[in-house]
Design a protein around this motif. Sequence first.
Motif, PDB file in Angstrom:
ATOM      1  N   PHE A  55     -42.607 -25.831 -37.952  1.00 34.36           N
ATOM      2  CA  PHE A  55     -42.051 -26.897 -38.784  1.00 34.36           C
ATOM      3  C   PHE A  55     -43.003 -27.182 -39.932  1.00 34.36           C
ATOM      4  N   TRP A  56     -42.450 -27.380 -41.123  1.00 34.81           N
ATOM      5  CA  TRP A  56     -43.221 -27.796 -42.291  1.00 34.81           C
ATOM      6  C   TRP A  56     -42.642 -29.089 -42.805  1.00 34.81           C
ATOM      7  N   ARG A  57     -43.528 -29.980 -43.148  1.00 35.47           N
ATOM      8  CA  ARG A  57     -43.143 -31.247 -43.756  1.00 35.47           C
ATOM      9  C   ARG A  57     -43.859 -31.364 -45.070  1.00 35.47           C
ATOM     10  N   GLY A  58     -43.164 -31.814 -46.072  1.00 41.50           N
ATOM     11  CA  GLY A  58     -43.779 -32.095 -47.350  1.00 41.50           C
ATOM     12  C   GLY A  58     -43.083 -33.294 -47.954  1.00 41.50           C
ATOM     13  N   GLY A  59     -43.827 -34.099 -48.647  1.00 42.03           N
ATOM     14  CA  GLY A  59     -43.184 -35.252 -49.255  1.00 42.03           C
ATOM     15  C   GLY A  59     -44.195 -36.254 -49.728  1.00 42.03           C
ATOM     16  N   ALA A  60     -43.696 -37.353 -50.184  1.00 41.60           N
ATOM     17  CA  ALA A  60     -44.539 -38.412 -50.726  1.00 41.60           C
ATOM     18  C   ALA A  60     -45.382 -39.020 -49.610  1.00 41.60           C
ATOM     19  N   GLY A  61     -46.667 -38.800 -49.658  1.00 48.16           N
ATOM     20  CA  GLY A  61     -47.585 -39.461 -48.739  1.00 48.16           C
ATOM     21  C   GLY A  61     -47.770 -38.814 -47.385  1.00 48.16           C
ATOM     22  N   PHE A  62     -46.999 -37.783 -47.031  1.00 44.34           N
ATOM     23  CA  PHE A  62     -47.170 -37.171 -45.719  1.00 44.34           C
ATOM     24  C   PHE A  62     -46.721 -35.721 -45.756  1.00 44.34           C
ATOM     25  N   THR A  63     -47.626 -34.837 -45.402  1.00 47.61           N
ATOM     26  CA  THR A  63     -47.295 -33.423 -45.270  1.00 47.61           C
ATOM     27  C   THR A  63     -47.810 -32.954 -43.922  1.00 47.61           C
ATOM     28  N   GLY A  64     -47.388 -31.790 -43.493  1.00 46.95           N
ATOM     29  CA  GLY A  64     -47.901 -31.288 -42.236  1.00 46.95           C
ATOM     30  C   GLY A  64     -47.226 -30.015 -41.785  1.00 46.95           C
ATOM     31  N   PHE A  65     -47.819 -29.423 -40.757  1.00 48.63           N
ATOM     32  CA  PHE A  65     -47.351 -28.181 -40.164  1.00 48.63           C
ATOM     33  C   PHE A  65     -47.494 -28.296 -38.659  1.00 48.63           C
ATOM     34  N   ALA A  66     -46.495 -27.850 -37.926  1.00 47.97           N
ATOM     35  CA  ALA A  66     -46.566 -27.845 -36.463  1.00 47.97           C
ATOM     36  C   ALA A  66     -45.996 -26.534 -35.951  1.00 47.97           C
ATOM     37  N   ARG A  67     -46.602 -26.013 -34.915  1.00 51.04           N
ATOM     38  CA  ARG A  67     -46.110 -24.800 -34.248  1.00 51.04           C
ATOM     39  C   ARG A  67     -45.826 -25.186 -32.804  1.00 51.04           C
ATOM     40  N   VAL A  68     -44.546 -25.084 -32.414  1.00 51.38           N
ATOM     41  CA  VAL A  68     -44.105 -25.592 -31.119  1.00 51.38           C
ATOM     42  C   VAL A  68     -43.392 -24.479 -30.342  1.00 51.38           C
ATOM     43  N   PRO A  69     -43.880 -24.138 -29.154  1.00 54.85           N
ATOM     44  CA  PRO A  69     -43.162 -23.153 -28.323  1.00 54.85           C
ATOM     45  C   PRO A  69     -42.064 -23.843 -27.521  1.00 54.85           C
ATOM     46  N   THR A  70     -41.073 -23.071 -27.106  1.00 53.23           N
ATOM     47  CA  THR A  70     -40.073 -23.594 -26.178  1.00 53.23           C
ATOM     48  C   THR A  70     -40.605 -23.428 -24.760  1.00 53.23           C
ATOM     49  N   ASP A  71     -40.119 -24.278 -23.857  1.00 55.78           N
ATOM     50  CA  ASP A  71     -40.527 -24.162 -22.459  1.00 55.78           C
ATOM     51  C   ASP A  71     -39.584 -23.211 -21.730  1.00 55.78           C
ATOM     52  N   GLU A  72     -39.698 -23.133 -20.415  1.00 56.19           N
ATOM     53  CA  GLU A  72     -38.883 -22.194 -19.634  1.00 56.19           C
ATOM     54  C   GLU A  72     -37.385 -22.497 -19.705  1.00 56.19           C
ATOM     55  N   ASP A  73     -37.019 -23.702 -20.128  1.00 61.12           N
ATOM     56  CA  ASP A  73     -35.614 -24.065 -20.306  1.00 61.12           C
ATOM     57  C   ASP A  73     -35.146 -23.915 -21.753  1.00 61.12           C
ATOM     58  N   GLY A  74     -36.014 -23.389 -22.623  1.00 55.11           N
ATOM     59  CA  GLY A  74     -35.664 -23.241 -24.032  1.00 55.11           C
ATOM     60  C   GLY A  74     -35.789 -24.523 -24.827  1.00 55.11           C
ATOM     61  N   HIS A  75     -36.437 -25.542 -24.256  1.00 55.85           N
ATOM     62  CA  HIS A  75     -36.558 -26.861 -24.890  1.00 55.85           C
ATOM     63  C   HIS A  75     -37.866 -26.972 -25.673  1.00 55.85           C
ATOM     64  N   TYR A  76     -37.820 -27.712 -26.769  1.00 58.52           N
ATOM     65  CA  TYR A  76     -39.019 -28.016 -27.564  1.00 58.52           C
ATOM     66  C   TYR A  76     -39.019 -29.505 -27.897  1.00 58.52           C
ATOM     67  N   THR A  77     -40.196 -30.024 -28.240  1.00 60.21           N
ATOM     68  CA  THR A  77     -40.334 -31.415 -28.663  1.00 60.21           C
ATOM     69  C   THR A  77     -41.339 -31.483 -29.798  1.00 60.21           C
TER      70      THR A  77
END
Length: 154
Positions: A55-77
């Motif tokens: 995930f990439w976020r960009g915008g006024a006052g807040f940017t960021g990057f996150a790398r999230v794997p899915t679990d054994e049920d295919g779920h992510y948070t």
Amino acid sequence: MPATPSQTIGPYFHIGLPPFPGGDLAPAGHPDTVTVHGYVRDGAGQPVPDALLEFWRGGAGFTGFARVPTDEDGHYTLRTLPPGGAPYMALCVFARGLTHHLFTRVYFTLPENDPLLRTVPRERRGTLLAKPDGAGYRFDVHLQGGAETVFFAP
């Protein structure tokens, strides 16, 4: 040198990656933090337990990057802040069986004036919308099939 074909992605890719930055994109304790969660599903509707979402976020006052794997049920948070400036987050999906990663967007609203969104048929735009639920926002990624998420060329 001539171009070479892409490698098939995962399930082995978890081994070769450095530790994941994880799904906490929002600053710890921030009062505006929201949770985005969902499932990655294949063309048969089955969960994909070894997908990786960036995930990439960009915008006024807040940017960021996150790398999230899915679990054994295919779920992510993912924990993040509501979009500012742009009404979406960029998302890149890596999963087994893909020869190329897939690009999409996670919208929190579907603005009529978004130039990229206007290129998507109206009946398919809902696949890009994160829907509020009791745990935050739900956004499922469907790699194929009737509910396939809209993906964009890089």
